[in-house]
Design an enzyme around this catalytic site. Structure first.
Site, PDB file in Angstrom:
ATOM      1  N   CYS A 184     -19.064 -12.245  -9.218  1.00 29.32           N
ATOM      2  CA  CYS A 184     -20.539 -11.614  -7.925  1.00 29.32           C
ATOM      3  C   CYS A 184     -21.532 -12.415  -8.840  1.00 29.32           C
ATOM      4  O   CYS A 184     -22.501 -12.297  -7.909  1.00 29.32           O
ATOM      5  CB  CYS A 184     -20.720 -10.541  -7.845  1.00 29.32           C
ATOM      6  SG  CYS A 184     -18.769  -9.867  -6.963  1.00 29.32           S
ATOM      7  N   ASP A 187       0.764  -1.459   0.019  1.00 29.12           N
ATOM      8  CA  ASP A 187      -0.286   0.115  -0.328  1.00 29.12           C
ATOM      9  C   ASP A 187       0.814   1.173  -0.277  1.00 29.12           C
ATOM     10  O   ASP A 187       0.264   2.059   1.078  1.00 29.12           O
ATOM     11  CB  ASP A 187      -0.769  -0.254   1.174  1.00 29.12           C
ATOM     12  CG  ASP A 187      -1.497   0.994   0.985  1.00 29.12           C
ATOM     13  OD1 ASP A 187      -2.265   1.507   0.082  1.00 29.12           O
ATOM     14  OD2 ASP A 187      -2.848   1.652   1.949  1.00 29.12           O
TER      15      ASP A 187
END
Ligand code: SF4
Length: 383
Positions: free
Chosen positions: A193, A139
Site C-alpha cells: 500500500c 469461508d
C-alpha cells in the site's frame, strides 16, 4: 523440500481459467506461525466480537495445515471476482434507498465457488494421474484464506485487511484447497500500500484501528451481518444507509478503482434487490417474502429480523420523515429486535406523529428491551 511435478504454475493457471476461476496461487503446506501469533493477539483484545466460532483452538487449527489434512504438501488458493457493471437506479426518483455490499447482490457464493474448486481438482487429478486427497474451504473451514493468498503471493494484505490482487483489487471471494501432493509454487509479487491510508481515514466508525488491524466490533459489515442482537446506539448514526455489509474501505482504495469487471453471472441482482434497494418496501417484508427472496442469497444469514433491524437504522439515518409511517407499523412487528430499532429510528427522525406513536406503543409494550428503546427515543425526540 518440495519438488515440482511435471506441472508448471502456468499449467495450473490455465486449468483455473478453464474452470472460470479468475486467479490461482500455490503455497507450501508449512504452518502459519506468524499468522497464528497475530490472530491470537487480536482474539485476546476482543477484536472478533461475537463471532464465537473464532476461538484459539480454531485459530491454531487454521494455522496448522497438517492437522487439517494429514500429509498435506501444498495449498491452492483461488480468487473469484464479484465486480460487475451495476444497475444504479435514478437517485432522484423519491425512493428512500439503502446500500448493500457488492458481494451480496446475487447468489450465495459458498455453493458455486466450492463447485468450481471441485471441478478444478477433478481436472487436476486427471492431468497428474494421481487420486490425491484434498480439503476445500470456502469461508467455512478454519483455514485463514487471506493468509494463504498472501503467502502464495497472489496479492498483498491491504491496510483495510483485504487481500489486494493486481488487476482485480479486493473485489474477490477466496477459496482454498489443501492437497497431499507437491505442486509448483507461485511467485511473489512485490507490491504494498505504500504511504496510502485512504481506507483508514474513510471508515466512518474507525474500525481500522491501525494499518491492517480491524476491530470487528466497530465494522459496519460485522454490525449489519454478524451481530445478532441490538446494534450499539452510539454506532447506529455512523452506519448511514448500509443495510447489509459495507464497501467503503474498498471503494476508496486506489487499487480497487482499476479492478477488472468480469461480470460473472452469479452476481446479477436478485429481483427487488440490488445495490440501492427501496427501504420502505423492505421494511414491510413478511417472513415468507424474506425466505423466498433470499433463499439463494447470502442475506439469509441475518434472518428477517436482522435485515429489518438494519433497514430501521438506515431509515432513521435518512433524515426523511416520509419513513415515519412504515416505522410506526414496525412498532407492532412480531420481533422485539425490529420494534426496538424502529423506536430508535422514530426518535431520530422526530416529529409529532413519531412521538405519538412511541407514547402509544409504550402503553402496551411488554418486552423490557423494547420498552427501554422507546423510553430512550422519547427522551431524545425533537418535535
Ligand atoms: Fe492500501 Fe490505500 Fe487500498 Fe487502504 S486504500 S488498502 S491503504 S491501497
Amino acid at each position: 523440500m518440495q519438488t515440482s511435478l511435471v506441472l508448471t504454475i502456468e499449467d495450473i493457471k490455465k486449468l483455473a481459467t478453464e474452470c472460470s476461476l479468475d486467479v490461482v496461487g500455490v503455497t507450501s503446506a508449512d504452518s502459519f506461525d506468524d499468522v497464528r501469533q497475530i490472530y491470537l493477539e487480536r482474539y485476546a483484545k476482543g477484536y472478533f466480537g461475537e463471532m464465537r466460532w473464532i476461538t484459539p483452538e480454531r485459530i491454531n487449527l487454521g494455522c496448522s495445515p497438517q492437522d487439517m489434512l494429514p500429509g498435506a504438501r501444498s495449498i491452492l488458493v483461488f480468487a473469484y471476482s464479484y465486480l460487475r457493471d451495476s444497475n444504479v437506479p435514478n437517485e432522484n426518483d423519491g425512493v428512500i434507498r439503502g446500500r448493500v455490499a457488492r458481494y451480496a447482490l446475487g447468489e450465495d457464493y459458498h455453493y458455486f465457488l466450492k463447485e468450481k474448486i471441485e471441478l478444478f481438482l477433478d481436472k487436476l487429478k486427471v492431468i497428474t494421474g494421481k487420486d490425491f486427497a484434498s480439503r476445500i474451504s470456502v469461508d467455512s473451514g478454519p483455514v485463514i484464506d487471506r493468509a494463504v493468498a498472501a503467502r502464495a503471493g497472489v496479492g498483498w494484505y491491504g491496510k483495510n485487511t483485504n487481500i489486494l490482487i493486481p488487476g482485480y483489487g479486493s473485489w474477490v471471494l477466496l477459496g482454498t484447497a489443501l492437497v497431499d501432493i507437491d505442486l509448483p509454487l507461485s511467485s511473489h509479487i512485490r507490491k504494498s500500500c505504500g504511504s496510502c491510508t485512504r481506507c483508514i481515514s474513510a471508515c466512518p466508525t474507525g474500525a481500522l484501528v491501525a494499518p491492517g488491524v480491524l476491530d470487528s466490533r466497530r465494522c459496519i459489515s460485522y454490525l449489519t451481518i454478524e451481530l445478532k442482537g441490538p446494534i450499539p446506539r452510539d454506532l447506529r448514526p455512523l452506519i448511514g444507509d448500509w443495510i447489509f455489509g459495507c464497501d467503503i474501505c474498498q471503494e476508496v482504495c486506489p487499487v480497487n478503482i482499476k479492478g477488472k469487471k468480469p461480470n460473472h453471472p452469479e452476481f446479477s441482482d436478485l429481483p427487488g434487490w440490488g445495490h440501492r434497494p427501496d427501504l420502505v418496501s423492505l421494511m414491510r417484508m413478511t417472513e415468507d417474502e424474506f425466505r423466498n427472496k433470499f433463499r439463494r442469497s447470502p442475506v439469509k444469514r441475518t434472518k428477517r429480523r436482522g435485515l429489518l433491524r438494519n433497514v430501521a437504522v438506515a431509515l432513521g439515518n435518512s433524515g426523511d420523515r416520509r419513513a415515519v409511517p412504515v416505522l410506526v407499523e414496525a412498532l407492532s412487528d412480531h420481533e422485539p429486535l425490529v420494534r426496538g430499532h424502529a423506536a430508535w429510528a422514530l426518535g431520530r427522525l422526530g416529529g409529532s406523529e413519531a412521538k405519538y406513536a412511541l407514547e402509544s406503543r409504550l402503553q402496551i409494550e411488554e418486552d423490557s428491551y423494547v420498552r427501554e428503546e422507546i423510553q430512550l427515543a422519547l427522551d431524545e425526540i425533537e418535535v
